[in-house]
Design an enzyme around this catalytic site. Structure first.
Site, PDB file in Angstrom:
ATOM      1  N   THR A 125      21.789  59.426 -45.914  1.00 58.34           N
ATOM      2  CA  THR A 125      22.796  58.888 -46.834  1.00 58.34           C
ATOM      3  C   THR A 125      23.842  59.932 -47.156  1.00 58.34           C
ATOM      4  O   THR A 125      25.047  59.665 -47.144  1.00 58.34           O
ATOM      5  CB  THR A 125      22.121  58.404 -48.133  1.00 58.34           C
ATOM      6  OG1 THR A 125      21.181  57.385 -47.810  1.00 58.34           O
ATOM      7  CG2 THR A 125      23.141  57.849 -49.108  1.00 58.34           C
ATOM      8  N   SER A 127      24.819  62.557 -45.452  1.00 53.99           N
ATOM      9  CA  SER A 127      25.677  62.967 -44.353  1.00 53.99           C
ATOM     10  C   SER A 127      26.574  61.846 -43.861  1.00 53.99           C
ATOM     11  O   SER A 127      27.642  62.095 -43.335  1.00 53.99           O
ATOM     12  CB  SER A 127      24.823  63.479 -43.184  1.00 53.99           C
ATOM     13  OG  SER A 127      23.991  62.443 -42.708  1.00 53.99           O
ATOM     14  N   SER A 128      26.138  60.579 -44.008  1.00 51.20           N
ATOM     15  CA  SER A 128      26.924  59.514 -43.415  1.00 51.20           C
ATOM     16  C   SER A 128      27.885  58.843 -44.358  1.00 51.20           C
ATOM     17  O   SER A 128      28.963  58.453 -43.951  1.00 51.20           O
ATOM     18  CB  SER A 128      26.010  58.461 -42.780  1.00 51.20           C
ATOM     19  OG  SER A 128      24.888  58.180 -43.561  1.00 51.20           O
ATOM     20  N   CYS A 129      27.535  58.694 -45.642  1.00 45.95           N
ATOM     21  CA  CYS A 129      28.468  57.973 -46.507  1.00 45.95           C
ATOM     22  C   CYS A 129      28.739  58.687 -47.818  1.00 45.95           C
ATOM     23  O   CYS A 129      29.465  58.185 -48.658  1.00 45.95           O
ATOM     24  CB  CYS A 129      27.959  56.562 -46.787  1.00 45.95           C
ATOM     25  SG  CYS A 129      26.479  56.504 -47.804  1.00 45.95           S
ATOM     26  N   GLY A 130      28.125  59.835 -48.024  1.00 46.02           N
ATOM     27  CA  GLY A 130      28.419  60.581 -49.243  1.00 46.02           C
ATOM     28  C   GLY A 130      27.748  59.991 -50.463  1.00 46.02           C
ATOM     29  O   GLY A 130      26.915  59.097 -50.375  1.00 46.02           O
TER      30      GLY A 130
END
Length: 290
Positions: A125, A127-130
């Site tokens: 979470t 790394s991909s969407c902040g």
């Protein structure tokens, strides 16, 4: 707190560049900041049942890797104290020559419980969407962050103007390459206590916090943190976990950083440069000249 620690990274590479001045072009060698992946592995579990799993891979400037790993574990809530970390080493069993000194293993005390499925979901979470919104702030506040002091420290307003120059004077690698972020700890009177540099802002701060953790300085209730670049939610969160009450940034803060700092009771300063700065929260710690 022990004596000041100044151990700037010395990792750099050379590149052939063409310097253009007007119509004149000169080819020569130049220094550039090194950037390489660091894999952080975790050792955990009771004696006889130890597991070793990859936790994260981050792009960083080589140097102070054990501090980076230790700071990362603390600020991500995997450990709560120095006693829960039994050691950090470079993995001796890497498969490729380029992995040497680019893979570290952090060994946790047998009493530390680790849920890898939860950690895998968390880091995916992140790394991909902040992170976003009030839910994220509430989650951080509930994650055993030290309570920031409500009786200080007090910092002279004019002292803030001096901190960027003191930080830059100690940035050995930045002076050579111009390509690194820095995080620096100061005393309330402006004494530089600790500085680390890295290509990543969050890595520079994790190195500072990791160094303080390994030297058992935490919580850093009597320190000012100055970071190059902007102040993001992530930097505010990491500072809060380390117990830092004053965070100053050369750049702008984000809206979520301001919300988080206000919620934590942290003093947040932005645009600290050219003899000016803005106070976004916790103004009571900044003493104005009468």
């Amino acid at each position: 707190m022990a004596s000041p620690v100044f151990l700037p990274a010395t990792s750099y590479d050379y590149a052939t560049v063409q310097r253009v001045t007007g119509e004149k072009v000169v080819t020569e060698s130049d220094l550039v900041a090194a950037e390489e992946p660091l894999e952080i592995r975790l050792g955990f579990g009771p004696a006889g049942q130890r597991e070793h799993r990859t936790l994260s891979v981050t792009m960083r400037t080589p140097g102070h890797d054990f501090e980076l790993a230790a700071g990362f574990l603390l600020t991500e809530g995997i450990i709560q104290s120095r006693q829960e970390l039994t050691g950090v080493i470079y993995c001796p069993d890497v498969e490729k020559p380029e992995e040497r000194e680019n893979v570290v293993r952090a060994e946790l005390a047998s009493s530390v419980e680790v849920s890898m499925p939860r950690l895998e979901r968390h880091f995916y979470t992140s790394s991909s969407c902040g992170v976003c919104g009030k839910t994220s702030i509430d989650a951080v506040q509930a994650a055993s962050c030290p309570v920031l002091p409500t009786d200080g420290p007090f910092v002279a307003a004019e002292l803030i103007h001096e901190l960027p120059a003191r930080q830059r004077a100690a940035q050995e690698l930045f002076e050579q390459t111009g390509g690194l972020h820095a995080a620096a700890l100061f005393s309330p009177t402006g004494e530089l206590l600790l500085l680390r540099e890295d290509v990543g802002r969050h890595n520079a701060l994790d190195k500072v916090i990791g160094a303080a953790l390994l030297q058992e300085w935490l919580p850093l209730h009597n320190c000012i943190l100055l970071v190059s670049g902007r102040a993001s939610f992530e930097l505010v969160q990491k500072a809060a976990v380390a117990g830092i009450p004053v965070l100053a940034a050369v750049g702008a803060p984000s809206s979520l950083a301001v919300q988080a700092a206000t919620g934590f009771g942290m003093t947040l300063l932005g645009f600290v440069r050219q003899q000016r700065y803005n106070i976004y929260s916790g103004s009571w710690r900044i003493q104005m000249t009468a």
